[in-house]
Design a protein around this motif. Structure first.
Motif, PDB file in Angstrom:
ATOM      1  N   THR A 106       0.855  -1.178   0.000  1.00 10.11           N
ATOM      2  CA  THR A 106       0.000   0.000   0.000  1.00 10.11           C
ATOM      3  C   THR A 106       0.894   1.232   0.000  1.00 10.11           C
ATOM      4  O   THR A 106       1.751   1.384   0.882  1.00 10.11           O
ATOM      5  CB  THR A 106      -0.908   0.021   1.241  1.00 10.11           C
ATOM      6  OG1 THR A 106      -1.714  -1.157   1.257  1.00 10.11           O
ATOM      7  CG2 THR A 106      -1.806   1.261   1.237  1.00 10.11           C
ATOM      8  N   GLY A 158      -2.347   5.316  -0.523  1.00 10.66           N
ATOM      9  CA  GLY A 158      -3.505   4.484  -0.200  1.00 10.66           C
ATOM     10  C   GLY A 158      -3.838   3.453  -1.253  1.00 10.66           C
ATOM     11  O   GLY A 158      -4.647   2.549  -0.992  1.00 10.66           O
ATOM     12  N   GLN A 159      -3.231   3.549  -2.435  1.00  2.67           N
ATOM     13  CA  GLN A 159      -3.498   2.550  -3.471  1.00  2.67           C
ATOM     14  C   GLN A 159      -2.720   1.271  -3.187  1.00  2.67           C
ATOM     15  O   GLN A 159      -1.548   1.312  -2.809  1.00  2.67           O
ATOM     16  CB  GLN A 159      -3.108   3.096  -4.850  1.00  2.67           C
ATOM     17  CG  GLN A 159      -4.053   4.161  -5.384  1.00  2.67           C
ATOM     18  CD  GLN A 159      -3.719   4.552  -6.808  1.00  2.67           C
ATOM     19  OE1 GLN A 159      -2.814   5.349  -7.033  1.00  2.67           O
ATOM     20  NE2 GLN A 159      -4.453   3.998  -7.776  1.00  2.67           N
ATOM     21  N   PRO A 193      -8.224   5.549  -1.941  1.00  2.00           N
ATOM     22  CA  PRO A 193      -9.312   5.930  -1.038  1.00  2.00           C
ATOM     23  C   PRO A 193      -9.976   7.227  -1.496  1.00  2.00           C
ATOM     24  O   PRO A 193      -9.333   8.068  -2.142  1.00  2.00           O
ATOM     25  CB  PRO A 193      -8.596   6.119   0.314  1.00  2.00           C
ATOM     26  CG  PRO A 193      -7.323   5.363   0.192  1.00  2.00           C
ATOM     27  CD  PRO A 193      -6.933   5.432  -1.255  1.00  2.00           C
ATOM     28  N   PRO A 194     -11.243   7.428  -1.167  1.00  2.00           N
ATOM     29  CA  PRO A 194     -11.951   8.639  -1.642  1.00  2.00           C
ATOM     30  C   PRO A 194     -11.281   9.941  -1.249  1.00  2.00           C
ATOM     31  O   PRO A 194     -11.179  10.864  -2.068  1.00  2.00           O
ATOM     32  CB  PRO A 194     -13.342   8.491  -0.999  1.00  2.00           C
ATOM     33  CG  PRO A 194     -13.504   7.024  -0.757  1.00  2.00           C
ATOM     34  CD  PRO A 194     -12.136   6.508  -0.452  1.00  2.00           C
ATOM     35  N   HIS A 195     -10.802  10.042   0.006  1.00  2.00           N
ATOM     36  CA  HIS A 195     -10.208  11.313   0.423  1.00  2.00           C
ATOM     37  C   HIS A 195      -8.890  11.588  -0.302  1.00  2.00           C
ATOM     38  O   HIS A 195      -8.546  12.744  -0.568  1.00  2.00           O
ATOM     39  CB  HIS A 195      -9.987  11.331   1.934  1.00  2.00           C
ATOM     40  CG  HIS A 195      -8.936  10.401   2.429  1.00  2.00           C
ATOM     41  ND1 HIS A 195      -9.150   9.033   2.574  1.00  2.00           N
ATOM     42  CD2 HIS A 195      -7.643  10.626   2.810  1.00  2.00           C
ATOM     43  CE1 HIS A 195      -8.042   8.474   3.021  1.00  2.00           C
ATOM     44  NE2 HIS A 195      -7.121   9.409   3.174  1.00  2.00           N
ATOM     45  N   GLN A 196      -8.167  10.530  -0.663  1.00  2.00           N
ATOM     46  CA  GLN A 196      -6.931  10.727  -1.406  1.00  2.00           C
ATOM     47  C   GLN A 196      -7.235  11.107  -2.855  1.00  2.00           C
ATOM     48  O   GLN A 196      -6.505  11.903  -3.464  1.00  2.00           O
ATOM     49  CB  GLN A 196      -6.063   9.471  -1.360  1.00  2.00           C
ATOM     50  CG  GLN A 196      -5.540   9.119   0.018  1.00  2.00           C
ATOM     51  CD  GLN A 196      -4.447  10.069   0.488  1.00  2.00           C
ATOM     52  OE1 GLN A 196      -4.195  11.100  -0.128  1.00  2.00           O
ATOM     53  NE2 GLN A 196      -3.810   9.744   1.597  1.00  2.00           N
ATOM     54  N   ARG A 197      -8.306  10.543  -3.433  1.00  2.00           N
ATOM     55  CA  ARG A 197      -8.700  10.941  -4.789  1.00  2.00           C
ATOM     56  C   ARG A 197      -9.102  12.407  -4.809  1.00  2.00           C
ATOM     57  O   ARG A 197      -8.748  13.149  -5.724  1.00  2.00           O
ATOM     58  CB  ARG A 197      -9.857  10.057  -5.286  1.00  2.00           C
ATOM     59  CG  ARG A 197      -9.462   8.620  -5.587  1.00  2.00           C
ATOM     60  CD  ARG A 197     -10.469   7.957  -6.510  1.00  2.00           C
ATOM     61  NE  ARG A 197     -11.819   7.979  -5.966  1.00  2.00           N
ATOM     62  CZ  ARG A 197     -12.328   7.031  -5.198  1.00  2.00           C
ATOM     63  NH1 ARG A 197     -11.588   5.973  -4.877  1.00  2.00           N
ATOM     64  NH2 ARG A 197     -13.569   7.109  -4.758  1.00  2.00           N
TER      65      ARG A 197
END
Length: 519
Positions: A106, A158-159, A193-197
Motif C-alpha cells: 500500500t 492508499g493505493q 481511497p476517496p479522500h486521497q482521490r
C-alpha cells in the motif's frame, strides 16, 4: 515580577522528550541489542537511585531524575521491541540475500522523482503480502520502492499495488525492511481511497491554475503552498538551496508556521482578538493538511505548526515549550523512525528557536527602537538560521552565508504568497478559471522570491562547503556560537575576532588540502 512570570520557560517536560529521542535514536542505529542494553542500564540506574533514597532520604531532584530514568527505560523497551520485529522480519532476510519477490504493498506517499537518476521515482510503501513460489506471507512493514517513472508517477497514497522486484538492504537505518528495485510498471493497481482521490484532484487543479504564471513562478507556487516541487525547475531548486530558502518548499513545521503567521498578520490587521485568530489559524491548518494530504510528514509538520501557533497567538512561551516536548514524545511514540528523519529534526529545532530565541531577540530589538513588525521578521530569521544551520550542514554539507539576508528580504512576500496560494487552491476545487484569475495576485511576490534566490545564489561565497555529518554540524555550531557571543557584546574588536574565528572554523575543511599543496 508577576508580569515576568508568564515569560519564564517551563522546561519540566524537556528532559523526558530528550530521553525519549535519545533512546529511540540509540535503538534504531544500534539495533535491538543496544536498545535492550539501554533498557537494563536505565532501569538499573533507577533501582540504584531508589535504593540510595531509601537509605539517605530523597534529594531535591531525586523524584524528577527517577521519573526520567524510568520513562527512558520504557521508551528504550518500546524501541527495542520494534527494532527486533524489523530484524526478524522475513522481508529483512530477503533484502540481505537480494532475493526476487512479489509483493502486495500500500503506497504511503506520492512517488517522488529522483534528481540525477534518470526517470526513476522513490515511493514509500507498507507491505501487505509477500508472495513466494511456495508460500504467501501476510506481514506488515515499511519498504522503499525504486522504480521507473512510467506507470508509477501519478499513483496516489492508499493505493494497493502488486509488484515484482529485487529486494536489497534498506537505504537508511529507519525501521524500513528493504529497498525494492522494480524494472517496470506495477503488475496491478487498486483504487485510491476517496479522500486521497479528492486531495489528488484538488492538487492537480491547483497546479493547472498556477500554470498561467511564468514557468519558474508556476513551479514554485505549489511548492510553497503544499510542498509539491515536481514542476519546479532544477535551476530554481539549486538557487533556493544556495540561499537557504529550501525550507519554504518543504512540507515542514516551518512551512506550516509561515501559513499560520500569515493568517496572524491578517488577524492583527483587522483588529480581531486572540481567540478569533486562533480559530482562523486552526482552520487554515486543517485546510493545509487536507490539501497537502495527511501523510506522516504532513501530520508531523502540522503538529510542529500547532506548537508554533500556540507560541505566536498566546505569546506564552511557558505553555509552548511543554507543548513542543509533548508533541515530540507523541510523534516518536507513534512513528519512531522520525528520530532519524532530518525533516523532523529541522521542524523541532526551528519550532524551539521560535519559542526560545525569537521572542528574546524581538524584545531586544524593540527596546532599541525597532518597529515590532521589523523586529519580529529579523528575530525569526536569525533564530531559524542559528538553530538549523548546524543540522543543514550535517545533512547537505553546505552553509548558506546569505540565508539570513535572503529570508529577511522574502519575509514580506511569503505571507502574501502562502495565503493567496491557499485561497487559490480552495477556489480551484470549485472553478479553475476563477482560480486562474486569483492566482495572478501571487505573480509579483513570486517574481521577487525567485529574483532574491537567483541574485543571492550568484554572490561569490554565498554557500560554503563543510563536511557532512556530525563534523560539519560541530564546525557550524562553533562558528554560530562564537559569532553570536561577539555580536551580543557589540565590542568592535570582539566582533572582528568572532568573524575571524567563524571564518577560520568554516574554512577548516580546506586546511588539509592547502597544507598538502604547500608541502
Amino acid at each position: 515580577m508577576a508580569d515576568d512570570e508568564p515569560r519564564l520557560l517551563d522546561l519540566r517536560l524537556l528532559p523526558f522528550a530528550g530521553m525519549c529521542w535519545a533512546a529511540t535514536l540509540i535503538g534504531i542505529h544500534g539495533g535491538s541489542r543496544a536498545a535492550w542494553v539501554l533498557v537494563a542500564t536505565l532501569a538499573g540506574a533507577a533501582v540504584l537511585l531508589a535504593a540510595g533514597c531509601a537509605l539517605r532520604g530523597p534529594g531535591r531532584w531525586t523524584a524528577g531524575v527517577l521519573a526520567v530514568l524510568l520513562f527512558g527505560s520504557c521508551c528504550a523497551a518500546g524501541t527495542a521491541w520494534r527494532v527486533q520485529a524489523v530484524e526478524r522480519h522475513p522481508m529483512t532476510e530477503f533484502g540481505r540475500n537480494e532475493a526476487w519477490v512479489t509483493l502486495v504493498v500500500t503506497l504511503a506517499d506520492d512517488p517522488r522523482e529522483i534528481a540525477g537518476f534518470g526517470r526513476h521515482v522513490l515511493v514509500n510503501a507498507d507491505v501487505v503480502e509477500i508472495r513466494r513460489a511456495t508460500e504467501t506471507i501476510h506481514s506488515g512493514g515499511a519498504v522503499v520502492v525504486l522504480a521507473p517513472a512510467a506507470g508509477w508517477l501519478g499513483l496516489l497514497p492508499g493505493q494497493d499495488v502488486i509488484l515484482r522486484g529485487q529486494a536489497g538492504p534498506p537505504r537508511h537505518r529507519d525501521l524500513s525492511l528493504a529497498t525494492i528495485r522494480v524494472s517496470g510498471p506495477p503488475a496491478a493497481v487498486g483504487p485510491a481511497p476517496p479522500h486521497q482521490r479528492w486531495a489528488g484532484a484538488l492538487r492537480a487543479r491547483f497546479v493547472a491554475a498556477a500554470a498561467v504564471l511564468p514557468a519558474d513562478e508556476a513551479g514554485l507556487l505549489p511548492g510553497l503552498v503544499i510542498g509539491d516541487t515536481s514542476a519546479l525547475p532544477r535551476e530554481v531548486k539549486d538557487d533556493f538551496t544556495a540561499t537557504g530558502l529550501t525550507h519554504l518548499t518543504a512540507v515542514s513545521g516551518a512551512n506550516v508556521s509561515i501559513l499560520l503567521g500569515a493568517v496572524l498578520l491578517v488577524v492583527r490587521g483587522v483588529g480581531l482578538g486572540p481567540r478569533a485568530g486562533a480559530a482562523l489559524a486552526a482552520a487554515a491548518l486543517i485546510a493545509f493538511v487536507v490539501i497537502a494530504r495527511p501523510s506522516p510528514s504532513v501530520l508531523r509538520a502540522a503538529a510542529m505548526g500547532s506548537v508554533a501557533l500556540l507560541a505566536l497567538v498566546t505569546g506564552r512561551r511557558k505553555q509552548a515549550m511543554p507543548a513542543l516536548a509533548a508533541g515530540v514524545i507523541a510523534l516518536l511514540a507513534w512513528s519512531p523512525e522520525l528520530a532519524v528523519d532530518f525533516g523532523f529534526v529541522l521542524s523541532a529545532t526551528a519550532t524551539a528557536g521560535l519559542i526560545v530565541i525569537a521572542p528574546v531577540g524581538v524584545d531586544v530589538l524593540v527596546r532599541r527602537g525597532w518597529p515590532r513588525a521589523v523586529a519580529e521578521t529579523v528575530a525569526v530569521s536569525v533564530a531559524a538560521f542559528a538553530v538549523t544551520a548546524p543540522i543543514v550542514a550535517a545533512m547537505a554539507g553546505t552553509v548558506s552565508l546569505v540565508s539570513i539576508c535572503a529570508n529577511i528580504l522574502v519575509a514580506p512576500v511569503v505571507g502574501v504568497i502562502t495565503v493567496a496560494g491557499a485561497i487559490t487552491a480552495l477556489i480551484a476545487g470549485v472553478s479553475v478559471p476563477v482560480a486562474e484569475v486569483v492566482v495572478r495576485v501571487t505573480q509579483w511576490p513570486l517574481w521577487w522570491l525567485v529574483t532574491v534566490a537567483e541574485r543571492g545564489a550568484r554572490i561569490p561565497g554565498a554557500s560554503i562547503p563543510v563536511p557532512s555529518g556530525p563534523a560539519g554540524a560541530a564546525i557550524v555550531l562553533v562558528a554560530v556560537v562564537a559569532l553570536g557571543v561577539t555580536l551580543r557584546r557589540r565590542g568592535p574588536r570582539l566582533v572582528l575576532a568572532g568573524i575571524a574565528i567563524g571564518a577560520l572554523v568554516l574554512w577548516a575543511p580546506v586546511w588539509p588540502s592547502s597544507l598538502g599543496r604547500l608541502v
